[in-house]
Scaffold this active site. Sequence first.
Site, PDB file in Angstrom:
ATOM      1  CD1 TRP A 108      -1.854  -2.318   1.943  1.00 29.16           C
ATOM      2  CD2 TRP A 108      -2.820  -1.547   0.075  1.00 29.16           C
ATOM      3  NE1 TRP A 108      -2.754  -3.261   1.514  1.00 29.16           N
ATOM      4  CE2 TRP A 108      -3.362  -2.826   0.377  1.00 29.16           C
ATOM      5  CE3 TRP A 108      -3.279  -0.868  -1.055  1.00 29.16           C
ATOM      6  CZ2 TRP A 108      -4.336  -3.427  -0.426  1.00 29.16           C
ATOM      7  CZ3 TRP A 108      -4.249  -1.462  -1.848  1.00 29.16           C
ATOM      8  CH2 TRP A 108      -4.766  -2.720  -1.530  1.00 29.16           C
ATOM      9  CG  ASP A 151      -2.693   4.138   4.544  1.00 25.68           C
ATOM     10  OD1 ASP A 151      -3.660   3.976   5.314  1.00 25.68           O
ATOM     11  OD2 ASP A 151      -2.532   3.447   3.522  1.00 25.68           O
ATOM     12  CE  LYS A 184      -7.728  -2.913   6.374  1.00 24.30           C
ATOM     13  NZ  LYS A 184      -7.525  -4.103   5.575  1.00 24.30           N
TER      14      LYS A 184
END
Lengths: 354, 354
Positions: free
Chosen positions: B100, B167, B191
């Site tokens: 990511w 992030d 999440k």
Amino acid sequence: MKKHNFSAGPCILPTSVIEKAAAAVLNFNDDHLSLIEISHRSKPFVDVMEKARKLALELLGLENKGYQALYLQGGASLQFLMVAYNLLEKKAAYLNTGTWANNALKEAKIFGETVEVASSKDLNYSYIPKNYTIPTDVDYFHVTSNNTIFGTQMKEFPATNVPLICDMSSDIFSRQLDFSKFDLIYAGAQKNMGPAGATLVVVKEELLGKVSRAIPSILDYKVHISKESMFNTPPVFSVYVSLLTLEWLRDLGGISFIENVNNQKAKLLYDEIDRNPLFVGFAAKEDRSNMNVTFNLVDEKFKTTFDTLWKEANISGINGHRSVGGYRASMYNALPLYSVQALVDVMQELERRS
Amino acid sequence: MKKHNFSAGPCILPTSVIEKAAAAVLNFNDDHLSLIEISHRSKPFVDVMEKARKLALELLGLENKGYQALYLQGGASLQFLMVAYNLLEKKAAYLNTGTWANNALKEAKIFGETVEVASSKDLNYSYIPKNYTIPTDVDYFHVTSNNTIFGTQMKEFPATNVPLICDMSSDIFSRQLDFSKFDLIYAGAQKNMGPAGATLVVVKEELLGKVSRAIPSILDYKVHISKESMFNTPPVFSVYVSLLTLEWLRDLGGISFIENVNNQKAKLLYDEIDRNPLFVGFAAKEDRSNMNVTFNLVDEKFKTTFDTLWKEANISGINGHRSVGGYRASMYNALPLYSVQALVDVMQELERRS
């Protein structure tokens, strides 16, 4: 008791869809896990995405015709941008029929030259412009099929040799059209298709890959197609409820069935507006939307009584948008005919009391 | 019987949240309408959005410190783009700690010069690089606090004079940090915070408005702030369930309470991995994630037995990501300690049978 829900969007959804959605939040696929706590890569959800993509094309009559269906995030507002990012090389043409059409045009200006082929701003967007000329040297022509705020709807779409792009957010799946006339259709789910949070894009693949600029992955239709609409975590709940809603429509008989119902609802309400001396329609008659009916009281002195009456009748969501004032009755696919009858009854009751 | 849900995301949510979410889909706010069929401009939903924005800042200790919280669409992947669009004028620095982080870096390259200050790609991202130098002439430095795929987590964040962007998709709200060190934090909800479809952005307002390029409205943080996170129709369901999840966390005792629980869960599983001769951890010990525990069997011959055992124990979602192989146990906030114990029991059972 459930209200008569005339909300302009997010809006009424079929009761059976809402019940199935709630059940899936508790236990999806009888797997003892909630729909919202499973991996989007798990087989049950991959199946949902595949079915939803397939069914959208099937209902529109676009299967095996070179189109791909995607469920993206960001609403129609992100599509204003993605359309220009992916398709606007030099110049694009837009038809300005209201707030959203205008916003689409505004975003495109960042990426190239734009031409407003016609506008109905002169009369507060109460009609659809006609007899305009679409330039032949543009990358595409963009229209908005239904204008939620103003209550107008395009009844015909122009013949053109340039790609035709359509924001169908507020009337997709509500009426039969030759959808193969369009090269790209997009629609926020939250009118006729499901909850907010998902956006359907139906695009002819041959249209893509022609601009010279670098397109960020998440804005690139080709990337989303290659990842089968799973480039990143999709809005799981919204896609699932969209599938349920499209299945409900299919099981009823598809677009041609619902179009007939929508015509009945529209006729019932517009006939009353035209008959009842206390009310006047906002949109030009030939351009009246079957989804969003905009109307005003002829005399504001009846406002208090009318507002009391419709609230007593358990009607919800008919205050007009601030740009138009008055009233707006949104009558999407899931709104039953008896809800429209309830509103007409109230309008007639007001007349009796006047 | 409910499964022990170790899914990497979308992932387990608190049972009470799931029950409230399902109830709201049937009847929201006791108003006899579903959460998903009301206008986002209606008072009940505007209240939801306001509360969700406020509570996020409150839990992070960022109230009245110049930060704004937004709930957007598009996931972290759209933030990779928005960060660069809004903040990258000339040059930006990125720490490459996995898939990511690398994707974030890739999107930024479209908008300016990028510097990869360090990378752990040489050892398949099994550690967090340290002792790197952050250039002083960059517009910002971007890090990924937790690497879901590889099971590594930054335990410390570098002191820097340039804006720090993080992030935090897979560990926000899981541990106490001095969040005021960060200038912009973003996180996909799916999440620790809710269902897929919403993305939290927490941004220091003074950071914005400094780049010279034209920013499309929907990608402009300033536009979203000025519209109080309602620039266009927000993902109503996902925002509401995020609020429920944050309220659940607040009522438990906030981040410091859950951090303690998360530490216990991580210790239980990592201790077993280190003790049990059949297993080996993937990530460098000092960089092990408390959210995603990646581990392998020392000998693949035990795979069939182990897979049978955990499935029999009603455990779900522990297959490793294809980039790492083996197993990954994701232990987000809502995963109870007894689920981790169930996994440890299975690992010990395998040892007895070996």
